[in-house]
Design an enzyme around this catalytic site. Sequence first.
Site, PDB file in Angstrom:
ATOM      1  N   ARG A 126      -4.513  13.754   2.391  1.00  0.00           N
ATOM      2  CA  ARG A 126      -4.843  12.343   2.601  1.00  0.00           C
ATOM      3  C   ARG A 126      -5.362  11.685   1.330  1.00  0.00           C
ATOM      4  O   ARG A 126      -5.012  10.544   1.020  1.00  0.00           O
ATOM      5  CB  ARG A 126      -5.891  12.205   3.716  1.00  0.00           C
ATOM      6  CG  ARG A 126      -6.244  10.763   3.936  1.00  0.00           C
ATOM      7  CD  ARG A 126      -7.283  10.527   4.991  1.00  0.00           C
ATOM      8  NE  ARG A 126      -7.570   9.083   5.018  1.00  0.00           N
ATOM      9  CZ  ARG A 126      -8.377   8.512   5.877  1.00  0.00           C
ATOM     10  NH1 ARG A 126      -8.995   9.242   6.784  1.00  0.00           N
ATOM     11  NH2 ARG A 126      -8.588   7.229   5.837  1.00  0.00           N
ATOM     12  N   ARG A 174     -14.636   4.283   3.319  1.00  0.00           N
ATOM     13  CA  ARG A 174     -14.966   4.443   1.903  1.00  0.00           C
ATOM     14  C   ARG A 174     -14.633   3.207   1.092  1.00  0.00           C
ATOM     15  O   ARG A 174     -14.993   3.112  -0.084  1.00  0.00           O
ATOM     16  CB  ARG A 174     -14.202   5.649   1.349  1.00  0.00           C
ATOM     17  CG  ARG A 174     -14.358   6.906   2.194  1.00  0.00           C
ATOM     18  CD  ARG A 174     -13.202   7.865   1.982  1.00  0.00           C
ATOM     19  NE  ARG A 174     -13.143   8.903   3.003  1.00  0.00           N
ATOM     20  CZ  ARG A 174     -12.525   8.749   4.180  1.00  0.00           C
ATOM     21  NH1 ARG A 174     -11.931   7.610   4.467  1.00  0.00           N
ATOM     22  NH2 ARG A 174     -12.536   9.743   5.057  1.00  0.00           N
ATOM     23  N   LYS A 216     -22.849  15.780  -4.103  1.00  0.00           N
ATOM     24  CA  LYS A 216     -21.595  16.527  -4.179  1.00  0.00           C
ATOM     25  C   LYS A 216     -20.552  15.777  -4.996  1.00  0.00           C
ATOM     26  O   LYS A 216     -19.919  16.339  -5.893  1.00  0.00           O
ATOM     27  CB  LYS A 216     -21.084  16.840  -2.774  1.00  0.00           C
ATOM     28  CG  LYS A 216     -19.902  17.792  -2.754  1.00  0.00           C
ATOM     29  CD  LYS A 216     -18.585  17.057  -2.889  1.00  0.00           C
ATOM     30  CE  LYS A 216     -17.427  18.028  -2.980  1.00  0.00           C
ATOM     31  NZ  LYS A 216     -16.152  17.290  -3.145  1.00  0.00           N
ATOM     32  N   PRO A 233     -20.449  21.809  -7.439  1.00  0.00           N
ATOM     33  CA  PRO A 233     -20.272  20.984  -6.230  1.00  0.00           C
ATOM     34  C   PRO A 233     -20.317  21.846  -4.970  1.00  0.00           C
ATOM     35  O   PRO A 233     -19.569  22.810  -4.849  1.00  0.00           O
ATOM     36  CB  PRO A 233     -18.876  20.372  -6.416  1.00  0.00           C
ATOM     37  CG  PRO A 233     -18.560  20.522  -7.874  1.00  0.00           C
ATOM     38  CD  PRO A 233     -19.279  21.742  -8.319  1.00  0.00           C
ATOM     39  N   ASP A 235     -19.449  21.785  -1.382  1.00  0.00           N
ATOM     40  CA  ASP A 235     -18.772  21.164  -0.260  1.00  0.00           C
ATOM     41  C   ASP A 235     -18.782  22.147   0.903  1.00  0.00           C
ATOM     42  O   ASP A 235     -19.401  23.190   0.849  1.00  0.00           O
ATOM     43  CB  ASP A 235     -17.348  20.764  -0.635  1.00  0.00           C
ATOM     44  CG  ASP A 235     -16.537  21.957  -1.123  1.00  0.00           C
ATOM     45  OD1 ASP A 235     -16.824  23.094  -0.698  1.00  0.00           O
ATOM     46  OD2 ASP A 235     -15.629  21.773  -1.931  1.00  0.00           O
ATOM     47  N   PHE A 276     -14.295  28.425  -4.696  1.00  0.00           N
ATOM     48  CA  PHE A 276     -13.696  27.398  -3.843  1.00  0.00           C
ATOM     49  C   PHE A 276     -12.242  27.732  -3.544  1.00  0.00           C
ATOM     50  O   PHE A 276     -11.815  27.757  -2.388  1.00  0.00           O
ATOM     51  CB  PHE A 276     -13.784  26.043  -4.537  1.00  0.00           C
ATOM     52  CG  PHE A 276     -12.994  24.950  -3.873  1.00  0.00           C
ATOM     53  CD1 PHE A 276     -13.416  24.419  -2.674  1.00  0.00           C
ATOM     54  CD2 PHE A 276     -11.828  24.465  -4.441  1.00  0.00           C
ATOM     55  CE1 PHE A 276     -12.692  23.410  -2.050  1.00  0.00           C
ATOM     56  CE2 PHE A 276     -11.097  23.465  -3.828  1.00  0.00           C
ATOM     57  CZ  PHE A 276     -11.529  22.936  -2.627  1.00  0.00           C
TER      58      PHE A 276
END
Length: 300
Positions: A126, A174, A216, A233, A235, A276
Amino acid sequence: MNTPVYIAIDQPLDLGTTLNSGQCFRWRSEPDGLWLGVLGPDVVRLWMYGDTLGIESAPAAPGDMVEEITAYLRLDDDLPTIQKGLSSDAHVNEGIRRYPGLRLLRQDPWETLATFILSSVSNIPRISRTVELIATTLGEPVALDRTYRHTFPGPERLAAVDEAELRRLGCGFRAPYLLRAAQDVASGALRLGQLRGLPYAETLPLLTALHGVGEKVADCVMLFALDRMEAFPVDRWVQRAVAQWYGVRSRRYGDVRDWAWEHFGAHAGYANQYLFWNARQQRRDQAAEGDRSSRSDPEA
DNA sequence: TAATAACCTCGCAA
DNA sequence: ATTGCGAGGTTAT
């Protein structure tokens, strides 16, 4: 007529993994290992040919983009040395083993800020879609041979549209965050261009002062654009990974960050990227595994 | 300080 | 096909 330029690479570099590892959202894979992206005002095509990196670009000639691309790929980072320093950690080392050419990027600060504001409660497909739609709608068209892309609009251009327009482009809640960030950067209230090289502790509050930018997103901007390689970061994925693998269960962002600095040191950001990507791929592997077994044994 | 809801849509899996 | 759930967070309460 666009004559490719080839430069020798003496560093591990896996273009596919690096350009597809969630740091950036505008690279497209083409057949035969080619990658097409937009860097500032230029369309760029990259591919590995043995130990050399092939470059095509327009409108800038590829020969004039070598320095920029070298910086973008952080080829000035001595990755083997960095990896060696992190390899005592089993989980990071597993990531290094699986993705030895996964590098961090040095991206444009504004584009990085904008795209990671859009990343909130979203997902890579997205984010990519929205970023591309913003570019095709508000950016400038630019062509490499017969391939057309669009530049990512600068803060001034974005500041000139309204919130409804950004919502139409898929930004959702956003939209006001992105709009105000564009206004703040365009007005000079936030001097994004001068943040590179500033200490972490001084950069963080400047970024989180923006509405819609928490720790973040600020860490992503610092790590992927502002040369703050200690940024870590946290997440969903990383939080899950450090809880499961290291027993770090604090919900406080600062606690996890402090732990990462203690545990990984100055290159915590590289450790973060390996963790990650390893965590993501493992879940993908598990999903594929489950899919396979349920297909072969529906009764299970 | 810690927990919880709300936020826009879209992608993906059933 | 259509539906329902959760998604790379942040802010307000």
